[in-house]
Design a protein around this motif. Structure first.
Motif, PDB file in Angstrom:
ATOM      1  N   SER A  11      72.310   7.027  16.781  1.00 48.43           N
ATOM      2  CA  SER A  11      73.613   6.387  16.623  1.00 48.43           C
ATOM      3  C   SER A  11      73.512   4.881  16.787  1.00 48.43           C
ATOM      4  N   LEU A  12      72.810   4.429  17.845  1.00 49.54           N
ATOM      5  CA  LEU A  12      72.707   3.002  18.111  1.00 49.54           C
ATOM      6  C   LEU A  12      71.931   2.282  17.022  1.00 49.54           C
ATOM      7  N   VAL A  13      70.792   2.878  16.607  1.00 51.67           N
ATOM      8  CA  VAL A  13      69.990   2.258  15.572  1.00 51.67           C
ATOM      9  C   VAL A  13      70.742   2.225  14.250  1.00 51.67           C
ATOM     10  N   PHE A  19      75.669  -2.716  10.784  1.00 59.32           N
ATOM     11  CA  PHE A  19      76.235  -4.038  11.040  1.00 59.32           C
ATOM     12  C   PHE A  19      75.383  -5.136  10.398  1.00 59.32           C
ATOM     13  N   LEU A  20      74.027  -4.989  10.456  1.00 57.23           N
ATOM     14  CA  LEU A  20      73.155  -5.985   9.845  1.00 57.23           C
ATOM     15  C   LEU A  20      73.376  -6.061   8.348  1.00 57.23           C
ATOM     16  N   GLY A  21      73.738  -4.945   7.748  1.00 60.05           N
ATOM     17  CA  GLY A  21      73.896  -4.911   6.299  1.00 60.05           C
ATOM     18  C   GLY A  21      75.329  -4.954   5.837  1.00 60.05           C
ATOM     19  N   VAL A 102      82.266  -4.639   8.416  1.00 56.26           N
ATOM     20  CA  VAL A 102      82.528  -3.663   9.478  1.00 56.26           C
ATOM     21  C   VAL A 102      82.495  -4.414  10.808  1.00 56.26           C
ATOM     22  N   THR A 103      83.562  -4.280  11.594  1.00 54.04           N
ATOM     23  CA  THR A 103      83.682  -5.110  12.796  1.00 54.04           C
ATOM     24  C   THR A 103      83.757  -4.335  14.102  1.00 54.04           C
ATOM     25  N   ASN A 104      83.928  -3.016  14.052  1.00 55.18           N
ATOM     26  CA  ASN A 104      84.040  -2.279  15.302  1.00 55.18           C
ATOM     27  C   ASN A 104      83.383  -0.903  15.166  1.00 55.18           C
ATOM     28  N   TYR A 105      83.249  -0.223  16.292  1.00 52.08           N
ATOM     29  CA  TYR A 105      82.540   1.048  16.350  1.00 52.08           C
ATOM     30  C   TYR A 105      83.219   2.107  15.486  1.00 52.08           C
ATOM     31  N   GLU A 106      84.533   2.183  15.546  1.00 50.21           N
ATOM     32  CA  GLU A 106      85.249   3.207  14.795  1.00 50.21           C
ATOM     33  C   GLU A 106      85.051   3.021  13.289  1.00 50.21           C
ATOM     34  N   GLU A 107      85.147   1.777  12.818  1.00 49.60           N
ATOM     35  CA  GLU A 107      84.926   1.512  11.401  1.00 49.60           C
ATOM     36  C   GLU A 107      83.494   1.849  11.000  1.00 49.60           C
ATOM     37  N   ALA A 108      82.553   1.511  11.896  1.00 51.51           N
ATOM     38  CA  ALA A 108      81.144   1.772  11.601  1.00 51.51           C
ATOM     39  C   ALA A 108      80.876   3.267  11.474  1.00 51.51           C
ATOM     40  N   ILE A 109      81.408   4.062  12.396  1.00 49.54           N
ATOM     41  CA  ILE A 109      81.217   5.511  12.343  1.00 49.54           C
ATOM     42  C   ILE A 109      81.849   6.088  11.084  1.00 49.54           C
ATOM     43  N   GLN A 110      83.016   5.590  10.719  1.00 52.22           N
ATOM     44  CA  GLN A 110      83.689   6.065   9.511  1.00 52.22           C
ATOM     45  C   GLN A 110      82.850   5.755   8.269  1.00 52.22           C
ATOM     46  N   PHE A 138      76.675  12.472  10.704  1.00 46.02           N
ATOM     47  CA  PHE A 138      77.739  11.773  11.409  1.00 46.02           C
ATOM     48  C   PHE A 138      79.065  12.512  11.237  1.00 46.02           C
ATOM     49  N   PRO A 139      79.943  12.470  12.227  1.00 46.66           N
ATOM     50  CA  PRO A 139      79.800  11.718  13.475  1.00 46.66           C
ATOM     51  C   PRO A 139      79.283  12.529  14.670  1.00 46.66           C
ATOM     52  N   ASP A 140      79.062  13.835  14.493  1.00 42.20           N
ATOM     53  CA  ASP A 140      78.792  14.673  15.680  1.00 42.20           C
ATOM     54  C   ASP A 140      77.311  15.007  15.869  1.00 42.20           C
ATOM     55  N   PHE A 141      76.433  14.651  14.912  1.00 42.55           N
ATOM     56  CA  PHE A 141      74.987  14.873  15.025  1.00 42.55           C
ATOM     57  C   PHE A 141      74.635  16.362  15.214  1.00 42.55           C
TER      58      PHE A 141
END
Length: 522
Positions: A11-13, A19-21, A102-110, A138-141
């Motif tokens: 998840s973190l990676v 975010f980098l892309g 993408v600016t936050n965790y929720e947007e990133a997961i979506q 995603f999102p539950d692995f």
């Protein structure tokens, strides 16, 4: 089913990769400027909040072309090249991504769970495309992905075509990872009525993929997958295409990355002849490329522009093997010497200054090479500056060995790496000294920060005693047990300088000498 610890790592990676892309380059023509702009009254300041700024602020995100002008856009600066006088002007930038970042965790997961389709218009028709993991974890692995799929929605179709680009089994066979990383499309090109996409995967903590180029012929609805074996473990940052009488050449900007190291060198600039299925790579150790990591490319007729994290190169691509076909500029930070003089320390943590530099008619400025924090609690730091007289240091218990000794007997040395493993392995021999470009410094977020010529003199300190991160090196002695170098840099407190950004033509060193590491490696 994946373990909780592995789920967290993935998840973190994956979020970091997303975010980098998250900024997408605009590849358009700006017709509003027909003349070179006036330079600013003073060069723009370069403010450093953390070591990552040297990468994020110098990385070209987009290239815009108008009549007589080409603009290289980073997040903070515009490097404007004027064809009329062949010079650069630097201004504060106004880069705006085409897509909302993408600016936050929720947007990133979506976005990871349901990636957005991108659009390409051709002959008044719209095509939609994206790359996804299948099955999507995603999102539950709860599932492990087995394939990377290109989804393509052609005009008037309701459901996407699904094309398998590569599988987990293939990634393991290539030794490119033990699990599939999140893929993304890094470039889109239309050439001779064909679409081309470059596809890359996140890398680190076992995540990986296979560098892929997809060509699509819309007139016959045909997909072709290009995966040169030499490129398998690379990440493709950008793709451009040139054509001559007989061949189509794909130009690729490549790098690698790892856990906590988003910017690591790779094959550099790669040319792939699609007709002959042949490949060549041009990197800092075998060419005039200024920098280790190319990020963006642009082709203007006979000129290929390469934007790296250390500077810019204009290359006559049809005669790229000739040294005279290369013209490069490198980024440089300068600062004015304060009136009260500048106290220079031999290392990052040394409490006692060795010398004071004073401004005079021969020296009014200093070149700034890097900034590092002295500790991570106060964020107090020092700038590394060029110091022509230099200092010498011997590192005990840090000598030379071959790469297989350091890793294992199975390790295959990459051609863009130093010929031996030693404390200065990330420096390049330029024919006179060992030098280190900005993008030759790995950030090493999870391993104590960027390394260099350093040693741990005090176990209570948060940082090692760093002598040089980017300072030029002379090799005094290198044995199995120790390293002695002279480094042409020093450290100054960060509250006494205000660096500003410049771009200068590269200069060839005089009195070229053979690389001293050749004797050591024999």
């Amino acid at each position: 089913m994946l373990s909780m610890s592995l789920k967290l790592i993935i998840s973190l990676v994956s979020l970091t990769w997303l975010f980098l892309g998250c900024t997408t380059s605009k590849q358009g023509i700006n017709q509003t400027e027909n003349n070179c702009p006036s330079p600013p009254v003073s060069p723009p300041k370069f403010r450093v909040n953390n070591e990552g700024d040297f990468f994020e602020k110098l990385k070209t995100l987009n290239i815009e072309v108008s009549e007589g002008i080409i603009t290289f856009q980073t997040q903070d600066y515009d490097f404007i090249f004027c064809n009329k006088n062949k010079t650069f002007i630097i201004k504060k930038g106004n880069y705006k991504p085409e897509e909302k970042p993408v600016t936050n965790y929720e947007e990133a997961i979506q976005e990871l769970n349901d990636p957005s389709y991108k659009i390409i218009n051709w002959q008044d028709k719209t095509y939609q495309y994206r790359v996804i993991l299948e099955p999507n974890p995603f999102p539950d692995f709860e599932v492990e992905p087995e394939k990377v799929i290109l989804e393509l929605i052609i005009p008037e179709a309701e459901q996407p075509q699904k094309h398998t680009l590569y599988t987990l089994k293939q990634v393991k066979q290539q030794k490119a990872g033990i699990q599939l990383g999140v893929p993304k499309i890094t470039a889109t090109v239309i050439n001779n009525n064909q679409f081309y996409w470059s596809v890359s995967s996140e890398q680190g903590e076992g995540n990986g993929g296979i560098a892929t180029i997809v060509s699509y012929e819309p007139e016959v609805d045909k997909i072709n997958i290009i995966q040169p074996s030499q490129l398998a473990k690379q990440q493709i940052n950008d793709l451009k295409i040139s054509n001559n009488d007989t061949d189509t050449i794909l130009w690729l900007a490549t790098q690698t990355s790892g856990e906590g190291n988003p910017y690591l060198p790779g094959m550099g600039l790669v040319s792939y002849n699609a007709n002959r299925k042949s490949l060549k790579s041009y990197y800092a150790r075998n060419s005039n490329l200024v920098g280790m990591i190319p990020h963006k490319l642009n082709i203007e007729k006979e000129n290929l522009w390469v934007a790296t994290g250390n500077g810019l190169c204009q290359i006559k691509w049809q005669t790229i093997e000739q040294v005279s076909s290369w013209k490069c500029w490198e980024f440089q930070l300068e600062a004015t010497l304060p009136n009260e003089g500048l106290k220079v320390y031999q290392s990052l943590l040394n409490p006692n200054p060795q010398i004071t530099l004073n401004a005079d008619e021969n020296q009014e400025t200093v070149e700034v090479l890097w900034w590092s924090p002295q500790n991570y609690e106060t964020e107090k730091g020092r700038y590394e500056i060029v110091y022509d007289s230099g200092f010498s240091v011997t590192l005990e218990d840090k000598g030379v060995m071959n790469w297989k000794e350091w890793y294992d007997n199975q390790y295959q040395v990459n051609p863009w790496e130093a010929m031996v493993y030693w404390p200065g392995k990330d420096w390049l021999w330029n024919g006179n000294r060992f030098i280190r470009p900005f993008d030759g410094v790995s950030l090493n977020y999870f391993g104590g920060g960027p390394g260099g010529i350093s040693s741990w003199n005090n176990s209570q300190q948060q940082r090692p005693e760093i002598y040089a991160i980017r300072g030029d090196l002379d090799l005094i002695e290198l044995t199995k047990d120790s390293t002695s170098v002279k480094y042409y840099s020093g450290w100054v407190d960060d509250d006494v300088l205000q660096p500003y950004l410049m771009i200068v033509p590269t200069e060839k060193p005089k009195n070229i000498q053979p690389n001293p590491l050749k004797k050591v490696s024999q």
